[in-house]
Design a protein around this motif. Structure first.
Motif, PDB file in Angstrom:
ATOM      1  N   ILE A   1      42.326  42.701  37.536  1.00 16.55           N
ATOM      2  CA  ILE A   1      40.894  42.004  37.203  1.00 16.55           C
ATOM      3  C   ILE A   1      41.141  40.313  37.333  1.00 16.55           C
ATOM      4  N   ALA A   2      42.428  40.128  36.417  1.00 22.31           N
ATOM      5  CA  ALA A   2      42.771  38.561  36.187  1.00 22.31           C
ATOM      6  C   ALA A   2      43.253  38.104  37.437  1.00 22.31           C
ATOM      7  N   ALA A   3      43.775  38.589  38.254  1.00 18.81           N
ATOM      8  CA  ALA A   3      44.380  38.234  39.421  1.00 18.81           C
ATOM      9  C   ALA A   3      43.462  38.003  40.406  1.00 18.81           C
ATOM     10  N   SER A   4      42.202  38.738  40.363  1.00 21.09           N
ATOM     11  CA  SER A   4      41.265  38.701  41.475  1.00 21.09           C
ATOM     12  C   SER A   4      40.210  37.546  41.345  1.00 21.09           C
ATOM     13  N   THR A   5      40.766  36.496  41.732  1.00 24.79           N
ATOM     14  CA  THR A   5      39.969  35.404  41.314  1.00 24.79           C
ATOM     15  C   THR A   5      38.770  35.387  42.292  1.00 24.79           C
ATOM     16  N   ASP A   6      39.054  35.559  43.649  1.00 20.83           N
ATOM     17  CA  ASP A   6      38.193  35.296  44.771  1.00 20.83           C
ATOM     18  C   ASP A   6      37.089  36.752  44.897  1.00 20.83           C
ATOM     19  N   ALA A   7      37.433  37.555  44.005  1.00 22.22           N
ATOM     20  CA  ALA A   7      36.577  38.888  44.483  1.00 22.22           C
ATOM     21  C   ALA A   7      35.290  38.812  44.154  1.00 22.22           C
ATOM     22  N   GLN A   8      34.254  39.486  45.104  1.00 26.35           N
ATOM     23  CA  GLN A   8      32.899  39.512  44.850  1.00 26.35           C
ATOM     24  C   GLN A   8      32.740  40.592  44.160  1.00 26.35           C
ATOM     25  N   TRP A   9      32.272  40.328  42.937  1.00 22.38           N
ATOM     26  CA  TRP A   9      31.906  41.545  41.869  1.00 22.38           C
ATOM     27  C   TRP A   9      30.566  42.099  41.936  1.00 22.38           C
ATOM     28  N   ARG A  10      30.607  43.198  41.705  1.00 24.19           N
ATOM     29  CA  ARG A  10      29.120  43.940  41.796  1.00 24.19           C
ATOM     30  C   ARG A  10      28.134  43.392  40.798  1.00 24.19           C
ATOM     31  N   SER A  11      28.656  42.897  39.657  1.00 24.61           N
ATOM     32  CA  SER A  11      27.610  42.427  38.560  1.00 24.61           C
ATOM     33  C   SER A  11      27.881  41.004  38.518  1.00 24.61           C
ATOM     34  N   GLN A  12      28.496  40.348  39.422  1.00 23.89           N
ATOM     35  CA  GLN A  12      28.476  38.883  39.539  1.00 23.89           C
ATOM     36  C   GLN A  12      29.780  38.215  38.539  1.00 23.89           C
ATOM     37  N   LYS A  13      30.524  39.308  37.833  1.00 18.34           N
ATOM     38  CA  LYS A  13      31.541  38.948  36.839  1.00 18.34           C
ATOM     39  C   LYS A  13      32.314  39.849  36.667  1.00 18.34           C
ATOM     40  N   PRO A  14      33.646  39.738  36.626  1.00 20.79           N
ATOM     41  CA  PRO A  14      34.645  40.906  36.338  1.00 20.79           C
ATOM     42  C   PRO A  14      34.063  41.855  35.297  1.00 20.79           C
ATOM     43  N   PRO A  15      34.557  43.164  35.535  1.00 23.31           N
ATOM     44  CA  PRO A  15      34.449  44.293  34.549  1.00 23.31           C
ATOM     45  C   PRO A  15      34.870  44.090  33.014  1.00 23.31           C
ATOM     46  N   ASP A  16      34.619  44.375  32.178  1.00 24.96           N
ATOM     47  CA  ASP A  16      35.128  44.471  30.738  1.00 24.96           C
ATOM     48  C   ASP A  16      35.439  45.779  30.461  1.00 24.96           C
ATOM     49  N   TYR A  17      36.867  46.212  30.290  1.00 28.78           N
ATOM     50  CA  TYR A  17      37.222  47.513  29.810  1.00 28.78           C
ATOM     51  C   TYR A  17      37.777  47.542  28.579  1.00 28.78           C
ATOM     52  N   SER A  18      37.188  46.738  27.528  1.00 32.97           N
ATOM     53  CA  SER A  18      37.700  46.774  26.248  1.00 32.97           C
ATOM     54  C   SER A  18      37.087  48.160  25.676  1.00 32.97           C
ATOM     55  N   ARG A  19      36.117  48.558  25.709  1.00 34.38           N
ATOM     56  CA  ARG A  19      35.647  49.885  25.342  1.00 34.38           C
ATOM     57  C   ARG A  19      36.741  50.816  25.803  1.00 34.38           C
ATOM     58  N   SER A  20      37.031  50.936  27.056  1.00 33.60           N
ATOM     59  CA  SER A  20      37.674  51.934  27.539  1.00 33.60           C
ATOM     60  C   SER A  20      39.191  52.088  26.955  1.00 33.60           C
ATOM     61  N   ARG A  21      39.620  50.891  26.516  1.00 35.79           N
ATOM     62  CA  ARG A  21      40.864  50.671  26.050  1.00 35.79           C
ATOM     63  C   ARG A  21      40.762  51.188  24.663  1.00 35.79           C
ATOM     64  N   GLU A  22      39.786  51.030  24.090  1.00 37.70           N
ATOM     65  CA  GLU A  22      39.876  51.495  22.650  1.00 37.70           C
ATOM     66  C   GLU A  22      39.726  53.039  22.410  1.00 37.70           C
ATOM     67  N   ASN A  23      38.772  53.846  23.428  1.00 36.05           N
ATOM     68  CA  ASN A  23      38.799  55.129  23.631  1.00 36.05           C
ATOM     69  C   ASN A  23      40.045  55.866  24.057  1.00 36.05           C
ATOM     70  N   LEU A  24      40.665  55.183  24.829  1.00 32.75           N
ATOM     71  CA  LEU A  24      42.148  55.579  25.468  1.00 32.75           C
ATOM     72  C   LEU A  24      42.990  55.722  24.340  1.00 32.75           C
ATOM     73  N   ALA A  25      42.931  54.704  23.350  1.00 28.58           N
ATOM     74  CA  ALA A  25      44.211  54.412  22.230  1.00 28.58           C
ATOM     75  C   ALA A  25      43.724  55.593  21.280  1.00 28.58           C
ATOM     76  N   LYS A  26      42.575  55.953  21.288  1.00 24.33           N
ATOM     77  CA  LYS A  26      42.217  57.046  20.044  1.00 24.33           C
ATOM     78  C   LYS A  26      42.298  58.294  20.621  1.00 24.33           C
ATOM     79  N   GLU A  27      41.928  58.783  22.081  1.00 30.79           N
ATOM     80  CA  GLU A  27      41.756  59.827  22.505  1.00 30.79           C
ATOM     81  C   GLU A  27      42.653  60.410  23.550  1.00 30.79           C
ATOM     82  N   SER A  28      43.522  59.778  24.045  1.00 34.20           N
ATOM     83  CA  SER A  28      44.588  60.029  25.086  1.00 34.20           C
ATOM     84  C   SER A  28      45.542  61.161  24.356  1.00 34.20           C
TER      85      SER A  28
END
Length: 239
Positions: free
Chosen positions: A20-47
């Protein structure tokens, strides 16, 4: 494998946040890059597994997560780093094969789930399908690799998708239970670990049985998009 060696791997098999950080020229569906912080929290607790950087399991996990991110958020499939765009095909349960353009247009949920009593993929758009499942699993719907059985060029692996059923599903009451899908996939990859083809195998019927187990809500109009995440693609939400 050391951290330095892991960083020498192709970008698309490193952590998806780096993609995501390297995709500086990407056309994002929401006009900005996605934020996976909640996913990281879930994975850390439940993987079940926390694979070491640079292992085959971690590489496969990162590659599939990157592909899912790109299919969900990058509007232009030509900007997807994880695939060989002109050759890429994906299917589920031995069904029809789809291209990257198909995947970007209809979304992963619609292409991987056939029409059935409790889900009509042919009647859902990209946005409505994501809206339904983000409503059903408001805390997220994480994915992880459980085991890898064969390495490149034909990678066979077992995976787990799960979420806490705390939101309504198309008018059915939430049960509060953890809904889990266990599946198998086969990915054909190039020498530099880009996906040429991907076949998924999992039990759609059991998944939908779990989502309808709570019974219909009274006065339900069975509207899949009537949920607190109705503006998910209009304004940015954490993934």
């Amino acid at each position: 494998m050391t951290s330095q060696q892991s960083n020498n791997l192709p970008l698309w098999v490193q952590d998806r946040d780096q993609v995501i950080a390297a995709s500086t020229d990407a056309q994002w569906r929401s006009q900005k890059p996605p934020d996976y912080s909640r996913s990281r929290e879930n994975l850390a607790k439940e993987s079940i597994h926390n694979h070491l950087d640079g292992t085959l399991e971690a590489i496969v996990e990162n590659l599939v997560r990157t592909l899912e991110m790109e299919a969900s958020w990058k509007i232009n499939p030509q900007q997807w780093l994880s695939i060989v765009n002109d050759k890429f095909r994906v299917s589920s349960n031995g069904g029809q094969e789809y291209t990257a353009a198909d995947l970007g247009a209809k979304g992963t949920y619609n292409l991987f789930m056939a029409d059935s009593e409790h889900y009509k993929a042919s009647e859902e758009s990209f946005e409505s399908s994501h809206d339904i499942f983000h409503s059903t699993f408001p805390q997220g719907f994480p994915w992880e690799v459980l085991a890898v059985y064969s390495g490149p060029p034909n990678v066979t692996f077992k995976w787990r998708h799960w979420g806490h059923f705390q939101g309504t599903y198309k008018g059915y009451a939430p049960t509060g239970k953890t809904v889990e899908i266990i599946g198998m996939s086969v990915a054909q990859v190039t020498d530099d670990l880009k996906v040429v083809s991907l076949e998924h195998y999992f039990d759609n019927a059991l998944f939908l049985e779990n989502l309808t187990a709570g019974g219909k809500l009274e006065n339900s109009e069975n509207k899949g998009s009537s949920c607190p995440f109705g503006s998910w693609f209009k304004g940015f939400k954490k993934s």
